[in-house]
Design an enzyme around this catalytic site. Structure first.
Site, PDB file in Angstrom:
ATOM      1  N   LYS A 206      50.896  34.336  37.604  1.00 17.86           N
ATOM      2  CA  LYS A 206      49.936  35.162  36.865  1.00 17.86           C
ATOM      3  C   LYS A 206      49.435  36.308  37.743  1.00 17.86           C
ATOM      4  CE  LYS A 206      45.682  32.837  37.925  1.00 17.86           C
ATOM      5  NZ  LYS A 206      44.473  32.169  37.667  1.00 17.86           N
TER       6      LYS A 206
ATOM      7  N   LYS B 118      43.810  38.411  41.495  1.00 18.87           N
ATOM      8  CA  LYS B 118      43.117  39.182  42.544  1.00 18.87           C
ATOM      9  C   LYS B 118      43.514  38.692  43.926  1.00 18.87           C
ATOM     10  CE  LYS B 118      38.835  39.261  39.914  1.00 18.87           C
ATOM     11  NZ  LYS B 118      38.560  37.840  39.636  1.00 18.87           N
TER      12      LYS B 118
ATOM     13  N   LYS C 134      45.516  26.324  44.320  1.00 17.03           N
ATOM     14  CA  LYS C 134      44.804  27.069  45.365  1.00 17.03           C
ATOM     15  C   LYS C 134      44.819  26.336  46.694  1.00 17.03           C
ATOM     16  CE  LYS C 134      41.784  30.177  42.901  1.00 17.03           C
ATOM     17  NZ  LYS C 134      40.416  30.535  42.546  1.00 17.03           N
TER      18      LYS C 134
HETATM   19  P1  TYM Z   1      38.554  35.034  37.257  1.00 17.16           P
HETATM   20  O1  TYM Z   1      37.626  35.868  38.060  1.00 17.16           O
HETATM   21  O2  TYM Z   1      39.792  34.526  37.884  1.00 17.16           O
HETATM   22  O3  TYM Z   1      39.001  35.846  35.966  1.00 17.16           O
HETATM   23  C1  TYM Z   1      38.074  36.398  35.037  1.00 17.16           C
HETATM   24  C2  TYM Z   1      38.648  36.253  33.629  1.00 17.16           C
HETATM   25  O4  TYM Z   1      39.923  36.873  33.548  1.00 17.16           O
HETATM   26  C3  TYM Z   1      40.891  35.927  33.065  1.00 17.16           C
HETATM   27  N1  TYM Z   1      42.163  36.184  33.748  1.00 17.16           N
HETATM   28  C4  TYM Z   1      43.331  36.433  33.134  1.00 17.16           C
HETATM   29  N2  TYM Z   1      43.651  36.510  31.833  1.00 17.16           N
HETATM   30  C5  TYM Z   1      44.934  36.801  31.534  1.00 17.16           C
HETATM   31  N3  TYM Z   1      45.894  36.996  32.467  1.00 17.16           N
HETATM   32  C6  TYM Z   1      45.622  36.927  33.788  1.00 17.16           C
HETATM   33  N4  TYM Z   1      46.558  37.141  34.705  1.00 17.16           N
HETATM   34  C7  TYM Z   1      44.274  36.621  34.173  1.00 17.16           C
HETATM   35  N5  TYM Z   1      43.663  36.469  35.375  1.00 17.16           N
HETATM   36  C8  TYM Z   1      42.374  36.191  35.102  1.00 17.16           C
HETATM   37  C9  TYM Z   1      40.335  34.564  33.436  1.00 17.16           C
HETATM   38  O5  TYM Z   1      40.860  33.561  32.601  1.00 17.16           O
HETATM   39  C10 TYM Z   1      38.853  34.771  33.242  1.00 17.16           C
HETATM   40  O6  TYM Z   1      38.492  34.598  31.888  1.00 17.16           O
HETATM   41  N6  TYM Z   1      36.505  30.477  37.037  1.00 17.16           N
HETATM   42  C11 TYM Z   1      36.482  31.804  36.442  1.00 17.16           C
HETATM   43  C12 TYM Z   1      35.109  32.463  36.477  1.00 17.16           C
HETATM   44  C13 TYM Z   1      34.002  31.646  35.880  1.00 17.16           C
HETATM   45  C14 TYM Z   1      33.773  31.398  34.514  1.00 17.16           C
HETATM   46  C15 TYM Z   1      32.573  30.599  34.461  1.00 17.16           C
HETATM   47  C16 TYM Z   1      34.421  31.755  33.340  1.00 17.16           C
HETATM   48  C17 TYM Z   1      33.022  31.011  36.596  1.00 17.16           C
HETATM   49  N7  TYM Z   1      32.162  30.392  35.723  1.00 17.16           N
HETATM   50  C18 TYM Z   1      32.063  30.158  33.258  1.00 17.16           C
HETATM   51  C19 TYM Z   1      33.895  31.300  32.135  1.00 17.16           C
HETATM   52  C20 TYM Z   1      32.719  30.506  32.097  1.00 17.16           C
HETATM   53  C21 TYM Z   1      37.444  32.686  37.219  1.00 17.16           C
HETATM   54  O7  TYM Z   1      37.817  32.415  38.321  1.00 17.16           O
HETATM   55  O8  TYM Z   1      37.749  33.839  36.572  1.00 17.16           O
END
Ligand code: TYM
Length: 333
Positions: free
Chosen positions: A194, A197, A111
């Site tokens: 990947k 968003k 990032k």
């Molecule tokens: P975020 O918002 O990027 O994504 C939410 C969830 O979706 C999964 N994900 C994917 N899985 C498969 N293929 C993809 N292309 C893909 N893109 C996203 C992510 O792995 C996630 O499970 N840091 C985290 C949010 C968070 C969190 C937490 C998660 C904050 N605190 C505590 C678990 C526990 C994030 O940015 O997710």
């Protein structure tokens, strides 16, 4: 029954990667566990956000999660900034985690890119806040996509160091729950990136609010190669875009990629993409409709988030109070 915590950033609209990698699993896990699902707006502002859009996306993604099947009556759904325990514990964890640990985080490197000096310090300590999210509830299971694996390892390192430094056995170990087949859904424009968003091109992802025509067009335009589909998985390996589309079809139809290849071996991408668009539309259209119906009732949605925050705080506050007693902020009884 285990306590589960997971989160999603309201930085855009939830997409197919979020759905197949995480949300779908959350929906299944709620049958037999106590679940806490969080729209992580504190994490969202680690990169610049338009305030109005952030608030709107928090509600929109709450609506999408409910439309996907999250039950906000039985489980807890809320937004992170409404429960101060997250920020309080994150500060303690900022003082437990080591700079060397954060320097190894691949998501930060990705990032921040080349211009590390210019990104926010929040982005750097992002994984500490994530550890706080989970440990503030003494949650032990965390369903996520593969990209979060390293952050969860760090959350365990932080808990272990806290327990060791203060001579307590306070924070439990956490286990990631990562679905093998759909842990990594890739961009429609580049099979090595990947689905995300934050990708500038909306053509790279299927959003859970896309209508049928948009889905069909994005799939038709998805990058592929000129070869027909092979009859075995090994032959897919050097073809990341093809592997991604086959993986999507497999996930949407509840079968393995190998089984999908049995069905489509020798087929060109034209007919395969048509079938893929069909199954995606059949699955996503009801989600979009339910989410739009919910969004028409913003007062109801707000009330769900507020009630969720109250229930979340009731669990997290005593745990974080105790962590503050352990570090010496409050007297220990
Ligand atoms: P975020 O918002 O990027 O994504 C939410 C969830 O979706 C999964 N994900 C994917 N899985 C498969 N293929 C993809 N292309 C893909 N893109 C996203 C992510 O792995 C996630 O499970 N840091 C985290 C949010 C968070 C969190 C937490 C998660 C904050 N605190 C505590 C678990 C526990 C994030 O940015 O997710």
């Amino acid at each position: 029954m285990a306590r589960i915590f997971s989160g999603i950033q309201p930085t855009g609209i939830a997409h197919l990667g979020n759905y197949l990698g995480a949300i779908q699993n959350w929906v299944k896990l709620q049958a037999e566990n106590e679940c806490i699902f969080c729209l992580v707006d504190l994490h969202a502002i680690t990169v610049a956000q338009d305030p109005k859009a952030l608030r709107a996306q928090t509600l929109q993604n709450a609506a999408i999660l409910i439309a996907c099947g999250i039950d906000p009556e039985r489980q807890i759904l809320f937004h992170q900034s409404a429960v101060h325990a997250h920020a309080r514990l994150a500060w303690i964890f900022n003082c437990v985690a080591r700079v060397g640990w954060l320097n190894r985080m691949t998501q930060f490197k990705d990032k921040a890119g080349k211009d590390r000096e210019a990104v926010s310090t929040g982005l750097y300590v992002y994984p500490n806040l994530m550890a706080a999210d989970i440990h503030a509830y003494h949650a032990t299971l965390v369903p996520v996509g593969d990209d979060q694996r390293q952050h969860l390892e760090l959350a365990n390192d932080i808990a272990e160091k806290f327990n060791h430094d203060y001579g307590v056995d306070f924070f439990p170990r956490i286990e990631p729950l990562i679905l093998a087949e759909t842990a990594r859904v890739m961009s429609l424009r580049d099979g090595l990136k990947k689905m995300s968003k934050s990708d500038a091109s909306e053509q790279s992802r299927i959003q859970l609010t896309d209508d049928a025509d948009t889905i069909a067009l994005k799939i038709r335009r998805a990058k592929t190669d000129p070869e027909p589909l092979p009859d075995n998985i090994e032959a897919l390996q050097p073809r990341p875009e093809a592997a991604n589309l086959v993986g999507m079809y497999a996930a949407m139809t509840n079968q393995t990629s190998a089984a999908v290849l049995q069905q489509f071996a020798g087929s060109g991408f034209g007919p395969f993409k048509e079938k893929l668009a069909e199954v995606l539309i059949a699955h996503i259209a009801p989600i979009t409709k339910a989410a739009n119906d919910l969004l028409a009732e913003p007062v109801y949605l707000e009330s769900i988030l507020q009630a969720g925050a109250r229930r979340a705080a009731a669990i997290a506050n005593p745990i974080v109070d105790e962590a503050e007693r352990i570090v010496g902020f409050l007297p220990r009884g």
